[in-house]
Design an enzyme around this catalytic site. Structure first.
Site, PDB file in Angstrom:
ATOM      1  N   SER A   8      -4.054   8.434   3.192  1.00 20.32           N
ATOM      2  CA  SER A   8      -5.012   7.997   2.168  1.00 20.32           C
ATOM      3  C   SER A   8      -6.171   7.253   2.830  1.00 20.32           C
ATOM      4  O   SER A   8      -5.975   6.187   3.425  1.00 20.32           O
ATOM      5  CB  SER A   8      -4.323   7.074   1.170  1.00 20.32           C
ATOM      6  OG  SER A   8      -5.313   6.452   0.363  1.00 20.32           O
ATOM      7  N   HIS A  33      -5.765  12.396   1.320  1.00 19.64           N
ATOM      8  CA  HIS A  33      -5.710  11.836  -0.035  1.00 19.64           C
ATOM      9  C   HIS A  33      -6.941  10.958  -0.265  1.00 19.64           C
ATOM     10  O   HIS A  33      -7.226  10.052   0.527  1.00 19.64           O
ATOM     11  CB  HIS A  33      -4.421  11.020  -0.179  1.00 19.64           C
ATOM     12  CG  HIS A  33      -4.137  10.544  -1.558  1.00 19.64           C
ATOM     13  ND1 HIS A  33      -3.580  11.354  -2.540  1.00 19.64           N
ATOM     14  CD2 HIS A  33      -4.309   9.332  -2.146  1.00 19.64           C
ATOM     15  CE1 HIS A  33      -3.419  10.658  -3.649  1.00 19.64           C
ATOM     16  NE2 HIS A  33      -3.865   9.419  -3.449  1.00 19.64           N
ATOM     17  N   ASP A  35      -8.743   8.496  -3.013  1.00 25.76           N
ATOM     18  CA  ASP A  35      -8.525   7.729  -4.238  1.00 25.76           C
ATOM     19  C   ASP A  35      -9.862   7.390  -4.894  1.00 25.76           C
ATOM     20  O   ASP A  35     -10.678   6.675  -4.316  1.00 25.76           O
ATOM     21  CB  ASP A  35      -7.810   6.417  -3.904  1.00 25.76           C
ATOM     22  CG  ASP A  35      -6.344   6.642  -3.590  1.00 25.76           C
ATOM     23  OD1 ASP A  35      -5.669   7.309  -4.389  1.00 25.76           O
ATOM     24  OD2 ASP A  35      -5.888   6.154  -2.542  1.00 25.76           O
ATOM     25  N   MET A  37     -11.647   5.531  -7.957  1.00 24.21           N
ATOM     26  CA  MET A  37     -11.391   4.518  -9.007  1.00 24.21           C
ATOM     27  C   MET A  37     -12.716   4.041  -9.604  1.00 24.21           C
ATOM     28  O   MET A  37     -13.721   3.944  -8.899  1.00 24.21           O
ATOM     29  CB  MET A  37     -10.663   3.315  -8.405  1.00 24.21           C
ATOM     30  CG  MET A  37      -9.367   3.673  -7.726  1.00 24.21           C
ATOM     31  SD  MET A  37      -8.468   2.192  -7.245  1.00 24.21           S
ATOM     32  CE  MET A  37      -7.579   2.803  -5.819  1.00 24.21           C
ATOM     33  N   HIS A  66      -7.389  12.013  -6.109  1.00 26.53           N
ATOM     34  CA  HIS A  66      -6.603  11.304  -7.118  1.00 26.53           C
ATOM     35  C   HIS A  66      -7.575  10.515  -7.982  1.00 26.53           C
ATOM     36  O   HIS A  66      -8.090   9.475  -7.551  1.00 26.53           O
ATOM     37  CB  HIS A  66      -5.605  10.396  -6.374  1.00 26.53           C
ATOM     38  CG  HIS A  66      -4.745   9.561  -7.265  1.00 26.53           C
ATOM     39  ND1 HIS A  66      -3.947   8.552  -6.766  1.00 26.53           N
ATOM     40  CD2 HIS A  66      -4.541   9.572  -8.613  1.00 26.53           C
ATOM     41  CE1 HIS A  66      -3.290   7.975  -7.771  1.00 26.53           C
ATOM     42  NE2 HIS A  66      -3.639   8.571  -8.899  1.00 26.53           N
ATOM     43  N   MET A  68      -8.421   8.106 -10.553  1.00 29.72           N
ATOM     44  CA  MET A  68      -7.951   7.000 -11.398  1.00 29.72           C
ATOM     45  C   MET A  68      -9.149   6.567 -12.230  1.00 29.72           C
ATOM     46  O   MET A  68      -9.813   5.557 -11.969  1.00 29.72           O
ATOM     47  CB  MET A  68      -7.398   5.868 -10.512  1.00 29.72           C
ATOM     48  CG  MET A  68      -6.023   6.203  -9.958  1.00 29.72           C
ATOM     49  SD  MET A  68      -5.553   5.195  -8.554  1.00 29.72           S
ATOM     50  CE  MET A  68      -6.332   6.121  -7.246  1.00 29.72           C
ATOM     51  N   MET A 139       3.347   7.669  -9.188  1.00 32.81           N
ATOM     52  CA  MET A 139       2.862   6.461  -8.504  1.00 32.81           C
ATOM     53  C   MET A 139       4.007   5.473  -8.312  1.00 32.81           C
ATOM     54  O   MET A 139       4.777   5.200  -9.231  1.00 32.81           O
ATOM     55  CB  MET A 139       1.718   5.808  -9.266  1.00 32.81           C
ATOM     56  CG  MET A 139       0.425   6.624  -9.154  1.00 32.81           C
ATOM     57  SD  MET A 139      -1.033   5.619  -9.461  1.00 32.81           S
ATOM     58  CE  MET A 139      -1.156   4.697  -7.928  1.00 32.81           C
ATOM     59  N   GLY A 144      -4.846   0.801  -7.851  1.00 32.64           N
ATOM     60  CA  GLY A 144      -5.818  -0.231  -7.482  1.00 32.64           C
ATOM     61  C   GLY A 144      -6.029  -0.431  -5.992  1.00 32.64           C
ATOM     62  O   GLY A 144      -7.151  -0.363  -5.528  1.00 32.64           O
ATOM     63  N   PHE A 145      -4.943  -0.690  -5.279  1.00 30.90           N
ATOM     64  CA  PHE A 145      -5.146  -1.143  -3.899  1.00 30.90           C
ATOM     65  C   PHE A 145      -4.100  -0.552  -2.964  1.00 30.90           C
ATOM     66  O   PHE A 145      -2.958  -0.310  -3.378  1.00 30.90           O
ATOM     67  CB  PHE A 145      -5.077  -2.678  -3.847  1.00 30.90           C
ATOM     68  CG  PHE A 145      -6.080  -3.308  -4.759  1.00 30.90           C
ATOM     69  CD1 PHE A 145      -7.396  -3.527  -4.346  1.00 30.90           C
ATOM     70  CD2 PHE A 145      -5.733  -3.635  -6.074  1.00 30.90           C
ATOM     71  CE1 PHE A 145      -8.339  -4.066  -5.223  1.00 30.90           C
ATOM     72  CE2 PHE A 145      -6.673  -4.177  -6.953  1.00 30.90           C
ATOM     73  CZ  PHE A 145      -7.977  -4.392  -6.520  1.00 30.90           C
ATOM     74  N   GLY A 147      -1.636  -1.025   0.415  1.00 33.17           N
ATOM     75  CA  GLY A 147      -0.875  -2.139   0.978  1.00 33.17           C
ATOM     76  C   GLY A 147       0.029  -2.847  -0.006  1.00 33.17           C
ATOM     77  O   GLY A 147       0.562  -3.911   0.308  1.00 33.17           O
ATOM     78  N   ASP A 178       3.059   8.256  -4.285  1.00 31.90           N
ATOM     79  CA  ASP A 178       1.855   7.551  -3.852  1.00 31.90           C
ATOM     80  C   ASP A 178       2.007   6.046  -4.066  1.00 31.90           C
ATOM     81  O   ASP A 178       2.106   5.585  -5.206  1.00 31.90           O
ATOM     82  CB  ASP A 178       0.673   8.081  -4.673  1.00 31.90           C
ATOM     83  CG  ASP A 178      -0.655   7.485  -4.251  1.00 31.90           C
ATOM     84  OD1 ASP A 178      -0.717   6.803  -3.208  1.00 31.90           O
ATOM     85  OD2 ASP A 178      -1.642   7.721  -4.977  1.00 31.90           O
ATOM     86  N   GLY A 179       2.017   5.298  -2.950  1.00 32.41           N
ATOM     87  CA  GLY A 179       2.012   3.838  -3.017  1.00 32.41           C
ATOM     88  C   GLY A 179       3.168   3.215  -2.263  1.00 32.41           C
ATOM     89  O   GLY A 179       4.343   3.442  -2.593  1.00 32.41           O
ATOM     90  N   GLY A 180       2.843   2.489  -1.210  1.00 37.98           N
ATOM     91  CA  GLY A 180       3.871   1.759  -0.473  1.00 37.98           C
ATOM     92  C   GLY A 180       4.816   2.653   0.317  1.00 37.98           C
ATOM     93  O   GLY A 180       5.913   2.217   0.689  1.00 37.98           O
ATOM     94  N   GLY A 200      -1.109   5.300   3.142  1.00 36.96           N
ATOM     95  CA  GLY A 200      -2.347   4.569   3.404  1.00 36.96           C
ATOM     96  C   GLY A 200      -2.119   3.538   4.482  1.00 36.96           C
ATOM     97  O   GLY A 200      -2.294   3.784   5.681  1.00 36.96           O
TER      98      GLY A 200
END
Ligand code: DX5
Ligand code: ZN
Length: 224
Positions: A8, A33, A35, A37, A66, A68, A139, A144-145, A147, A178-180, A200
């Site tokens: 990402s 990827h 993102d 937003m 993606h 958002m 997700m 949003g972010f 990390g 997606d995420g973490g 990411g």
């Protein structure tokens, strides 16, 4: 089965985005990827179609966008024109009519439709079988972010999504998480049916980015 890795670029160096995309492709990234937003659907502002257009000629891997965004139907055509391959909109941001409209735009241009779900949103919010989606994005953090910490409670949703599409009559649909995502959870994600892993911070946020990417690849290879 080859589970894909989609770095990402939200976590990449924003001053060198096209170079970062090229580096990820050289490491062996399957997809990139991106993102998007709008500060409305997600509490952050990121990129627009201009960045997709800038990266498109520099790499040959698919650009996995993606969105958002609130009212994604207003913007999907711009991402198609910019060269996005996968265009994923949020189930929470569409109505049946707007999703059918988006699907038609994407189908006309020979691109792929993805449908995303926030961690708290059940897959049953929409009847996914009514749409011609090529990808379901689960997700594992709130939009949003980069990390943020992985939310393990979404694991059953990955399994549920993969079971919906595992039926023999259904065509292959990617199940993206997606995420973490990092080296501590990729095996579990693969075992539960994920086919695309977004990374990411666990890649671009590391000192040795190429080494971190290759480590993820090895763990995924060992658990496939
Ligand atoms: C979060 C984004 C993610 C983000 C993932 O809103 O959708 O794609 O880039 O970043 P990491 O892998 O750092 O959680
Ligand atoms: Zn994302």
């Amino acid at each position: 089965m080859h589970v894909k890795i989609a770095p990402s670029i939200l976590s990449a160096d924003h001053g060198n985005m096209t170079e970062e995309a090229v580096r990820a492709e050289k490491w062996g990234a399957d997809w990139l990827h991106v993102d998007i937003m709008d500060g409305r659907f997600a509490p952050n502002l990121t990129f627009g179609p201009g960045l997709v257009r800038a990266i498109r000629p520099k790499v040959s891997i698919p650009l996995d966008c993606h969105l958002m965004l609130a009212e994604p139907e207003k913007y999907v055509q711009r991402f198609i024109d910019a060269g996005a391959n996968y265009i994923t909109v949020h189930a929470e941001a569409v109505t049946k009519d707007s999703l059918l409209e988006i699907q038609e735009m994407i189908r006309r241009s020979d691109r792929e439709l993805g449908i995303a779900f926030k961690p708290a949103t059940p897959l049953s919010l929409i009847n996914i079988a009514d749409y011609d989606a090529s990808l379901i994005l689960v997700m594992s953090v709130n939009p949003g972010f980069s990390g943020q910490k992985f939310m393990p409670e979404i694991i059953p949703k990955i399994r549920e999504a993969s079971e919906i599409y595992a039926r023999p009559s259904k065509r292959q649909v990617e199940i993206e998480v997606d995420g973490g995502v990092d080296s501590s959870n990729v095996s579990l994600l693969c075992q539960n049916g994920a086919t695309v892993l977004v990374a990411g911070n666990s890649v671009f946020g590391q000192r040795d980015q190429e080494g971190a990417f290759k480590e993820l690849r090895e763990i995924i290879g060992a658990s496939a």
